[in-house]
Write an enzyme that holds these catalytic residues in place. Sequence first.
Site, mmCIF file in Angstrom:
data_model
loop_
_atom_site.group_PDB
_atom_site.id
_atom_site.type_symbol
_atom_site.label_atom_id
_atom_site.label_comp_id
_atom_site.label_asym_id
_atom_site.label_seq_id
_atom_site.Cartn_x
_atom_site.Cartn_y
_atom_site.Cartn_z
ATOM 1 N N ASP A 285 0.858 -1.180 0.000
ATOM 2 C CA ASP A 285 0.000 0.000 0.000
ATOM 3 C C ASP A 285 0.900 1.238 0.000
ATOM 4 O OD1 ASP A 285 -3.212 0.518 1.616
ATOM 5 O OD2 ASP A 285 -2.109 1.757 0.197
ATOM 6 N N GLU A 490 -10.638 6.535 4.529
ATOM 7 C CA GLU A 490 -9.685 5.856 5.411
ATOM 8 C C GLU A 490 -9.854 6.291 6.872
ATOM 9 O OE1 GLU A 490 -6.501 6.011 1.778
ATOM 10 O OE2 GLU A 490 -5.845 4.970 3.570
HETATM 11 C C1 GLC Z 1 -4.360 4.289 0.016
HETATM 12 C C2 GLC Z 1 -5.262 3.099 0.253
HETATM 13 C C3 GLC Z 1 -5.326 2.148 -0.900
HETATM 14 C C4 GLC Z 1 -5.103 2.883 -2.204
HETATM 15 C C5 GLC Z 1 -3.693 3.450 -2.197
HETATM 16 C C6 GLC Z 1 -3.386 4.261 -3.466
HETATM 17 O O1 GLC Z 1 -3.706 4.647 1.180
HETATM 18 O O2 GLC Z 1 -5.067 2.339 1.438
HETATM 19 O O3 GLC Z 1 -6.621 1.511 -0.855
HETATM 20 O O4 GLC Z 1 -5.269 1.994 -3.299
HETATM 21 O O5 GLC Z 1 -3.449 4.248 -1.051
HETATM 22 O O6 GLC Z 1 -4.194 5.403 -3.512
#
Ligand code: GLC
Length: 607
Positions: A285, A490
């Site tokens: 991530d 988030e």
């Molecule tokens: C974020 C998320 C993830 C996402 C990534 C790119 O923090 O946790 O779901 O795909 O970053 O944006």
Amino acid sequence: MSCIYKDPNAPIEARVKDLLSRMTLQEKIGQMTQIERSVATSSAIKDLCIGSMLSAGGSGPFENAKSSDWAAMVDNFQKAALESRLGIPLLYGIDAVHGNNNVYGATIFPHNIGLGATRDADLIKRIGSATALEVRASGIHYTFAPCVAVCRDPRWGRCYESFGEDPQIVKMMTLMVTGLQGQPPHGHPSGYPFVAGRENVVACAKHFVGDGGTRNGINEGDTISSHDELEEIHMAPYLDCISLGVCTIMASYSSWNGTKLHNSHFLLTEILKNKLGFKGFIISDSEGLDRLSSPHGSNYQQSVLSAITAGIDMVMVPFRFQLFLEDLMHLVESGKIPMTRIDDAVERILRVKFASGLFEHPLSNGSLLDIVRCEQHKKLAREAVRKSLVLLKNGKDPKKPFLPLDRNAKRILVVGRHADDLGYQCGGWTATWDGKGGRITTGTTILDAIKEIVGPNTEVIYEQNPSATTLARKDNSFAIVVVGEGPYAESSGDSTELTIHFNGAELISVVADEVPTLAILISGRPLTLEPSLLEKMDALVAAWLPGSEGGDGIVDVIFGDHDFQGQLPITWFKNVKQLPMHAEDDLYDPLFPIGFGLTSENDVIKS
Ligand code: GLC
């Protein structure tokens, strides 16, 4: 020597082997690196053989950029990659999680929690196909979707990204992978990445594993469970995604029994790669490696060592990529990371790139631009909205249903900011990372749609917060009060109270005291409803986060052109103190149980 890797008719594994044999260590670790567009330069992409890029939430060419602007931007980066020594094309990724939601004018579908209420896997597949077309129209090859989290606690800020609390519902919805990537041929080997063609995209099942099961729903927290429970609840949807040929899987920020997923060799390599046979690549991530140490980003080289050793293949750095490259190079040259681990990662990345046709079609296809938010896609989104709506109450006396509403009523009072706010009805991950209010894209608000459907002699009055005078009028036929949550993403969505934002409960109460009232909740999850409030309203609809066609889809049903068919994808609690609460618990005492939903005749919908 003939370049097998450049031969589109050669078997994928032969192309992978040939290309890998030609690559330097610098080029190999370059392929394992994903950088954000804001720090990318053509020289870095070309000279460092960067394998992938992303647009973080809302990071595009400029505000309100259209698909053609995005395609021009991505093509420019791609041309730099094609000029690298071996001409390995870039894989450009974005969070197209409910349509191509970063791009202005794209079709915005309901968020996953609403799609879970439809129980319609074929619909989800069609949404995936439509999304893939709109993503490719913007020149992008890869989406970080579907999120196959099983949300076990609505206090989790990412509940709306989940299809629900029941792994069986989430498993049903993994057909999104087939929509996005295309249908693998009969006999396609399970676990092997598959993308049908130029109108499909590389998908990403996320976030592996247990992201929706953290204690108290704390985002990026700790999922404490037995291995059996982890497998039965949170890992189950991944088996479907793997059998459907999902190309990539994203590691979760969260932990399992105290071990961070980005560090878990057991779950990433022994289980996902070895036991489940996943042959695509595992991506971290964003700044997932930085979060392995505290303070954030300290002792980075140790984090790189542990994450790559655990089984991460591509690192969404996404900003400090020079440091990542230097650290990884040092770790390999010093023997701390064996070349076999690097080769395994790069083979997986190249396999996905060959399987997706990226070498043959690296640049955008302008002929797709007309398909962005075309009538067919708008109709599909409108269908999804209709099917996602859950009718929770219809009439103070069930024998006298309040819905459907009379479109020829004398005077309809529309109340609440969510009745006329496109940004609110789309929610987070729309236009920007965490979403925002206002006309952030094209679409139809609930108020727009009500004005469109009512008869010529019907008066529609909109007051966000109605005056006492307005409420006291005796000629109000009925009120439609639309309240809910403002957009979030988030951890900013984590909530211990789960109350309706902006005093929405009070607004319903004040209006319902004076006028027969339908309440519509625009939210990413169940919210607290006091019994006294529920009693006051004449009808209640959970509309989730319906997206750009939310107005039309909602009006289609509340005025009776279509009936309700949605069923709760998640338990509706009475009080947050009950949480977490699931149907299989000994003490299950919800306000509305998972699966609940009424037709406009007040019949309980059966699965
Ligand atoms: C974020 C998320 C993830 C996402 C990534 C790119 O923090 O946790 O779901 O795909 O970053 O944006």
